[in-house]
Design an enzyme around this catalytic site. Sequence first.
Site: not given
Length: 286
Positions: A206, A208
């Site tokens: 991801d 974040d």
Amino acid sequence: MSDWTIGIIGGSGLYAVDALEGATWTRVESPWGEPSDELLSGTIAGHRFVFLPRHGRGHRLSPSDLNNRANIDVLKRAGCTDVLAISAVGSLQEGYAPGDFVVVDQFVDRTFARAKSFFGTGLVAHVSMADPVCPRLSALAADAAGPGTHRGGTYLAMEGPQFSTRAESELYRSWGCAVIGMTGMPEAKLAREAELPYALVGMVTDYDCWRVGEAPVEVSAILGVMHANAARARELVIRLAHALPPERVASPIDTCLDWALITAPEARDPALIAKLDAVAGRVLSA
Ligand SMILES: CSC[C@H]1O[C@H](OP(=O)(O)O)[C@H](O)[C@@H]1O
Ligand SMILES: Nc1ncnc2[nH]cnc12
């Protein structure tokens, strides 16, 4: 059997390694308390592998509740010569995209609620963490991870379990950190104290929460990427096994405690010395 025994610490989404031949789960006792789980031992390509699911099977344990000392102690007790950690990580830089592998070469340790050393009152030791990972194992892991793998990058270890605020995420980006996770420290420090060459392969899951136009990270997104890439993590382990040289040449990390103990022999605590039988037995059993 070769003289390598590779400990694998599997992170979120990696709770077993099915390529291990003759694999058995074994409970190993530690004077440091309960490790995350039993150890799964077996062989691949004539090398012994010992696997530990970092959060336990079923992902029972939160990052702050991991008994990192017991985990490293049982891997040492099980005869591991080297430790490869595999972790889900968030990206802090545009160039590290979900699905990428990154073999980290530095850490910033922002954890604060964890036991960080095997040593302390009764036997003080200071090991160097200037170069926190083993370059040999990191290179083997990067080769095994395949083309496009990032060779290097700083891992920001946060306490969690909540994900970062946007301000924190931007701060870590401004420090030049490449990826973020909740488990690489103090695991890497404890591996060094146990004289175990350590490498960490992060699988980017991801961005974040810093990326404009992207929803902040959630567990479901992390697990989605991990499940889509779990096969690649397993292949990495198999390719690593096939690439290990038949003979393991000694690493300077194998003997790093030679320079680290500072407490005078007559001032050492026998109870602590007894607990250190696996981690530091090499230098303490005279
Ligand atoms: C599953 S969400 C966050 C969780 O994932 C990472 O775990 P690991 O390093 O064991 O793969 C991260 O560090 C958090 O613990
Ligand atoms: N964004 C993130 N922050 C902390 N740990 C993570 N593990 C995977 N993604 C993460």
